[in-house]
Scaffold this motif. Sequence first.
Motif, mmCIF file in Angstrom:
data_model
loop_
_atom_site.group_PDB
_atom_site.id
_atom_site.type_symbol
_atom_site.label_atom_id
_atom_site.label_comp_id
_atom_site.label_asym_id
_atom_site.label_seq_id
_atom_site.Cartn_x
_atom_site.Cartn_y
_atom_site.Cartn_z
ATOM 1 N N SER A 1 36.323 53.830 50.494
ATOM 2 C CA SER A 1 35.109 54.014 49.910
ATOM 3 C C SER A 1 35.086 53.372 48.643
ATOM 4 O O SER A 1 33.901 53.162 47.907
ATOM 5 C CB SER A 1 34.540 55.534 50.008
ATOM 6 O OG SER A 1 35.821 56.117 49.046
ATOM 7 N N GLN A 2 36.190 53.266 48.069
ATOM 8 C CA GLN A 2 36.199 52.668 46.522
ATOM 9 C C GLN A 2 36.189 51.184 46.370
ATOM 10 O O GLN A 2 36.164 50.791 45.406
ATOM 11 C CB GLN A 2 37.592 53.363 45.851
ATOM 12 C CG GLN A 2 37.554 54.758 45.781
ATOM 13 C CD GLN A 2 36.291 55.227 44.867
ATOM 14 O OE1 GLN A 2 36.038 55.003 43.881
ATOM 15 N NE2 GLN A 2 35.582 56.314 45.797
ATOM 16 N N VAL A 3 36.305 50.526 47.569
ATOM 17 C CA VAL A 3 36.198 49.074 47.517
ATOM 18 C C VAL A 3 35.055 48.548 47.152
ATOM 19 O O VAL A 3 33.958 48.896 47.863
ATOM 20 C CB VAL A 3 36.797 48.482 48.922
ATOM 21 C CG1 VAL A 3 36.733 47.178 48.958
ATOM 22 C CG2 VAL A 3 38.427 49.013 49.182
ATOM 23 N N ALA B 1 35.525 40.490 37.520
ATOM 24 C CA ALA B 1 35.456 39.026 37.366
ATOM 25 C C ALA B 1 34.510 38.207 37.733
ATOM 26 O O ALA B 1 34.215 36.956 37.625
ATOM 27 C CB ALA B 1 36.799 38.432 37.316
ATOM 28 N N GLY B 2 33.655 38.880 38.724
ATOM 29 C CA GLY B 2 32.738 37.958 39.577
ATOM 30 C C GLY B 2 33.469 37.223 40.609
ATOM 31 O O GLY B 2 32.564 36.211 41.197
ATOM 32 N N LEU B 3 34.404 37.490 41.120
ATOM 33 C CA LEU B 3 35.121 36.651 42.274
ATOM 34 C C LEU B 3 35.365 37.491 43.408
ATOM 35 O O LEU B 3 34.814 38.613 43.687
ATOM 36 C CB LEU B 3 36.623 36.326 41.569
ATOM 37 C CG LEU B 3 36.749 35.655 40.332
ATOM 38 C CD1 LEU B 3 38.312 35.312 40.064
ATOM 39 C CD2 LEU B 3 35.905 34.303 40.198
ATOM 40 N N LYS C 1 42.432 38.699 29.405
ATOM 41 C CA LYS C 1 42.494 39.924 30.057
ATOM 42 C C LYS C 1 41.391 40.035 31.048
ATOM 43 O O LYS C 1 40.551 41.023 31.510
ATOM 44 C CB LYS C 1 41.993 40.994 29.125
ATOM 45 C CG LYS C 1 43.101 41.213 28.005
ATOM 46 C CD LYS C 1 44.548 41.223 28.255
ATOM 47 C CE LYS C 1 45.461 41.450 27.404
ATOM 48 N NZ LYS C 1 46.893 41.542 27.794
ATOM 49 N N VAL C 2 41.069 38.867 31.952
ATOM 50 C CA VAL C 2 40.084 38.779 32.964
ATOM 51 C C VAL C 2 40.747 38.041 34.143
ATOM 52 O O VAL C 2 41.436 36.961 33.702
ATOM 53 C CB VAL C 2 39.031 38.448 32.498
ATOM 54 C CG1 VAL C 2 38.841 37.068 32.008
ATOM 55 C CG2 VAL C 2 37.883 38.591 33.703
ATOM 56 N N VAL C 3 40.538 38.394 35.400
ATOM 57 C CA VAL C 3 40.972 37.411 36.287
ATOM 58 C C VAL C 3 40.232 36.168 36.397
ATOM 59 O O VAL C 3 38.740 36.168 36.413
ATOM 60 C CB VAL C 3 40.847 38.108 37.644
ATOM 61 C CG1 VAL C 3 41.326 37.372 38.836
ATOM 62 C CG2 VAL C 3 41.590 39.664 37.705
ATOM 63 N N GLN C 4 40.613 34.784 36.363
ATOM 64 C CA GLN C 4 40.191 33.605 36.321
ATOM 65 C C GLN C 4 40.242 33.232 37.742
ATOM 66 O O GLN C 4 41.139 33.399 38.598
ATOM 67 C CB GLN C 4 41.029 32.875 35.601
ATOM 68 C CG GLN C 4 41.101 33.146 34.173
ATOM 69 C CD GLN C 4 39.679 33.143 33.313
ATOM 70 O OE1 GLN C 4 38.785 32.214 33.635
ATOM 71 N NE2 GLN C 4 39.661 33.925 32.320
ATOM 72 N N PRO C 5 39.152 32.048 38.074
ATOM 73 C CA PRO C 5 39.321 31.363 39.354
ATOM 74 C C PRO C 5 40.429 30.901 39.824
ATOM 75 O O PRO C 5 41.004 30.137 38.858
ATOM 76 C CB PRO C 5 38.179 30.322 39.096
ATOM 77 C CG PRO C 5 37.204 30.968 38.433
ATOM 78 C CD PRO C 5 38.143 31.932 37.334
ATOM 79 N N LEU D 1 41.415 44.823 43.634
ATOM 80 C CA LEU D 1 39.957 44.320 44.222
ATOM 81 C C LEU D 1 39.111 44.384 43.181
ATOM 82 O O LEU D 1 38.126 43.777 42.891
ATOM 83 C CB LEU D 1 39.775 45.241 45.558
ATOM 84 C CG LEU D 1 40.756 44.981 46.741
ATOM 85 C CD1 LEU D 1 40.480 45.925 47.751
ATOM 86 C CD2 LEU D 1 40.419 43.482 47.235
ATOM 87 N N GLN D 2 39.261 45.676 42.449
ATOM 88 C CA GLN D 2 38.436 46.066 41.476
ATOM 89 C C GLN D 2 38.510 44.951 40.211
ATOM 90 O O GLN D 2 37.040 44.665 39.671
ATOM 91 C CB GLN D 2 38.455 47.518 40.909
ATOM 92 C CG GLN D 2 38.184 48.548 41.975
ATOM 93 C CD GLN D 2 38.689 50.014 41.588
ATOM 94 O OE1 GLN D 2 39.661 50.158 40.769
ATOM 95 N NE2 GLN D 2 38.217 50.853 42.217
ATOM 96 N N ALA D 3 39.548 44.583 39.913
ATOM 97 C CA ALA D 3 39.493 43.479 38.854
ATOM 98 C C ALA D 3 38.803 42.484 39.311
ATOM 99 O O ALA D 3 38.167 41.606 38.502
ATOM 100 C CB ALA D 3 41.044 43.485 38.469
ATOM 101 N N ILE D 4 39.203 41.892 40.544
ATOM 102 C CA ILE D 4 38.495 40.449 40.983
ATOM 103 C C ILE D 4 37.268 40.893 41.118
ATOM 104 O O ILE D 4 36.500 39.753 40.421
ATOM 105 C CB ILE D 4 39.376 40.391 42.392
ATOM 106 C CG1 ILE D 4 40.805 39.919 42.183
ATOM 107 C CG2 ILE D 4 38.340 39.217 43.099
ATOM 108 C CD1 ILE D 4 41.306 39.982 43.514
#
Length: 280
Positions: A69-71, A268-270, A238-242, A262-265
């Motif tokens: 449910s948190q995904v 980052a809009g990825l 401090k953000v996940v990059q493409p 998953l939340q960090a991705i």
Amino acid sequence: MSVTPARRILAAATLLALLALSACAAGPVFHARQITAAPPSPSVPAPTPSAAPTTTAPPAPGSLDWYVSQVPTFAEAPPPQPVPLAATGPIPFWHRLPTDQKVAFITIDDGGLARPPAVADFIWRAHIPVTMFLNSPAAEEHDVYFRQIQVAGGVVESHTIRHTSLAGRSYDYQKQEICGAVDRLEALFGKRATLFRPPFGEYDSTTLTAARDCGAKAVLHWSETVHEGKVRYQTPEKVVQPGDVLLMHFRPALMDDLLAALQAIHRAGLTPALLEDYIR
């Protein structure tokens, strides 16, 4: 998420054979999970006209349903554009894949320390694309567990036999560590590893040569690490990059690590994608 319908159909078909194998195997089974494409429908008696309306309780924190449910809800992954590979010369060593597509990659290492039992179900239900870099002895001892993740959509790649630093060792030593693991993993999982991660990320030019001679197309480092539910960035942004590669391990908090990744991705809009779709 980036598990294609064809991959999931193949996985579901493979599951029937895998469960039969698990049932016939001698000795104890290590955390084997039965994965279903959807939860079984509960048998609920038809309500009477006077029955009061009921509400569904939220899932208990820490339960599999709670993790699912948190995904976050991700945008559909773009059609993969494989990274060009040179036909000759040294194979690449990448911290981050050279792609502009809005994707990032989840990887899990080792396999000998801990194997949380709900991981395969979580990967299946949340459609998480993962690459496992396994040490061959751990893979052999706990093969049923890792096959369950393979059925859920995970891909097995190589991480040596003894998990010792390769940098500075002879070519023969490094080739035995890499090729020996690749041979055993192929026998266990039916696929020859084409990606390699050196233990501790330590390597030299001999490592790249030995990995190439063992059939690897690329050697992978990482851009972020994830441990106990916290993402640790290796760059000042401090953000996940493409193209980033997120590293975690088979440890007790792996469920939290997968969710944090998953939340960090998502922030980052990825969208999570599978390494093997980009390195062919």
